[in-house]
Scaffold this active site. Structure first.
Site, short mmCIF file in Angstrom:
data_model
loop_
_atom_site.label_atom_id
_atom_site.label_comp_id
_atom_site.label_asym_id
_atom_site.label_seq_id
_atom_site.Cartn_x
_atom_site.Cartn_y
_atom_site.Cartn_z
N HIS A 126 -6.36 -1.83 10.95
CA HIS A 126 -6.04 -1.73 9.53
C HIS A 126 -5.07 -0.57 9.32
CE1 HIS A 126 -6.68 -1.28 5.17
NE2 HIS A 126 -7.20 -2.49 5.18
N TYR A 127 -4.26 -0.65 8.27
CA TYR A 127 -3.30 0.43 8.04
C TYR A 127 -3.97 1.72 7.59
CZ TYR A 127 -3.72 -0.59 3.02
OH TYR A 127 -4.20 -0.78 1.74
#
Length: 215
Positions: A126-127
């Site tokens: 995930h960012y």
């Protein structure tokens, strides 16, 4: 709901993305309650002697003392293989890409090297990132007793040991700096929101507190 966290720590020949090399990467996955899933992985990556000899003295001494330099010289693992090993372990516990945040201490530096050298791993994560050092800095300012009472670190400068210490540190902050489960009531949450926004809480605010997006 996907609540796993992917903890990664890297050891490099230095911090310069333009010239320094990744020489060790370790990973552990935890659930939302910081329970470790599986044994994790710790991979030492081979680089040539020229890159090793270019390390500044303080870094060379640190990696020599930990035994990492000897392991790098004897390793036959390249970056592509190391990335595959780490992803295989993560995939056993995180089934969907881009759902698990990266966690660790001062993790932005590690992620920069991951993005450069292991783009498939980087894109799987995930960012968002959970940086334990951010909580440390807030405790230093808001709760100095917690900051000065934090568990001592071993300072081994080996990737897997550093992850275990980071997880232990977050467990410590969870028990000392965060409110105990299940957290404040819906009414208390609505009252805080109203206070911060400068408007009185209404019954509608209280009733809808569970439904607000957490972005």
């Amino acid at each position: 709901m996907h609540d796993e966290l992917v903890w990664i720590d890297c050891e490099m020949t230095g911090l310069d993305l333009g010239s320094d090399q990744l020489i060790e990467i370790a990973a552990l996955v935890t659930d939302a309650d910081l329970n470790i899933l599986g044994d994790g992985v710790d991979v030492v990556i081979h680089i040539d002697s020229t890159a090793l000899s270019s390390m500044i003295d303080v870094v060379a001494e640190m990696h020599s003392r930990s035994g990492l330099i000897n392991e790098v010289e004897s390793s036959i693992v390249d970056l592509v293989t190391a990335e595959s090993i780490v992803l295989d372990y993560i995939n056993n516990h995180v089934k969907q890409p881009k759902t698990a945040p990266l966690a660790g201490n001062s993790i932005a530096t590690d992620r920069s090297f991951i993005a450069r050298d292991m783009p498939t791993l980087d894109s799987f994560l995930h960012y968002r990132m959970i940086d334990v050092s951010s909580i440390k800095e807030l405790c230093r300012r808001w709760y100095p007793r917690i900051y000065f009472g934090q568990p001592a670190k071993g300072l081994t400068h080996r990737a897997l040991a550093d992850i275990h210490e980071s997880i232990r540190e977050l467990r410590f902050y969870r028990r000392t700096a965060f409110v105990p489960p299940p957290g404040p009531s819906t009414r208390e949450i609505a009252e805080v929101v109203a206070d911060l926004s400068g408007t009185p809480a209404t019954p509608g605010d209280i009733d809808s507190a569970y439904e607000r997006p957490n972005g």
